[in-house]
Design an enzyme around this catalytic site. Sequence first.
Site: not given
Ligand SMILES: *Cc1c(COP(=O)(O)O)cnc(C)c1O
Length: 421
Positions: A239, A278, A346-347, A375
């Site tokens: 995250g 990410r 086309c959006e 992503y």
């Molecule tokens: C998506 C996800 C992650 C990775 O999240 P990032 O923001 O990309 O670091 C880690 N653990 C779980 C369970 C997720 O669903």
Amino acid sequence: MDHFLYRDGELFAEDVAVAEIAATVGTPFYCYSAATLTRHYRLFDEALAGMDHLVCYAMKAASNLAIVKLLGDMGAGMDVVSGGEYARAKAAGVPGERIVFSGVGKTRAEMRMALEGGIRQFNVESEPEMRALSEVACAMGARAPVTVRVNPDVDARTHAKIATGKSENKFGIPISRARAVFAEAAALEGLEVVGIDVHIGSQLTDLEPFRQAYAKVAELTETLRADGHDIRRLDLGGGLGIPYTTSNEVPPLPGDYGAVIRETVGHLGCEIEIEPGRLVAGNAGILVAGVIYVKSGEGRDFLILDAAMNDLIRPAMYDAHHDIVPVREPAPGAEGARYDVVGPVCETGDTFARARDMAAVAPGDLVAFRGAGAYGAVMASEYNSRPLVPEILVQGDQFAVIRARPTLDEMLNRDSIPCWL
Ligand SMILES: *Cc1c(COP(=O)(O)O)cnc(C)c1O
């Protein structure tokens, strides 16, 4: 930090000119830097130095086999969320004991696949899932190592579509019910409870929600231990956010994040797992597109690219910002332009940016979307029958196509027309 820099007026990916790749493979394409990927993985690994830990790369951010192998060969674990990702991790040579399986809807077939191929742990998210997993494991004469994902009811202060740690989200079990759920898990014959899992959301740019969630996990660890559970592993999720533009403040670094982990759960003697996606892949990738037209509208100019929402959906889906830079560096003092940057789909949602002030470009020029490594390609589709965007990996002065663009024939041949038509 990444490895996409101007050199002699040209954008380079490490030691390869982006324009050279474009001349070879055509546009649009994703381009990843191996040096950036490995650097980001190492930052997390170093942030947890001295603690028993495993960095499990969240494969859903970018799951090309070459990327998985690159990280896996460095010792990374993998966080997978489907049988498909599990198969990718194994195909890239990652041993089962370094793979954790997350997700609210694991099927029995997926459970069987992972138990057969080897798995470090399942992060289970509900009682029905626990029971199903126990049954599957028992039928195989196995015991499934599990953590239970708790929902700490913490506001991650991120985009609603990627917040996962509030009580209204579908993820995990309410932390208030954790004692009862752990008691049931411990009583299930096919499960071996090894720890607690938490993941509160994505693109967090503030450490405070992590601190709150991890403090709750620490407290829960002590409670569950007092209840007699051998809580020896904490999976703290992913995250941590990335800078999507140079003009914003910089999110916390992996080292700062590691310090929060040390402060909140370091005293518990648990093995620590984290699942960054990410931050590992985001700024390690760019999407390169060609300019098709510059079209004058009423009070605005549309920059029409050959990349579209099907190739990079983040702006349409999350109102995400990506810096868009020309591949040929603008001359010092060159006049800029203001564009609505769009694709050919086309959006109206096929809009990458509105009223964006950027370098002036012309048809035939190349532009790069920065921060597109996570992503990006994984969410691409063939909407409008646009061939799936290819992926390129650069390492030093070499580059390789790690997923080729399908030909139109390949695309058409995936369909079949029934004989009764
Ligand atoms: C998506 C996800 C992650 C990775 O999240 P990032 O923001 O990309 O670091 C880690 N653990 C779980 C369970 C997720 O669903």
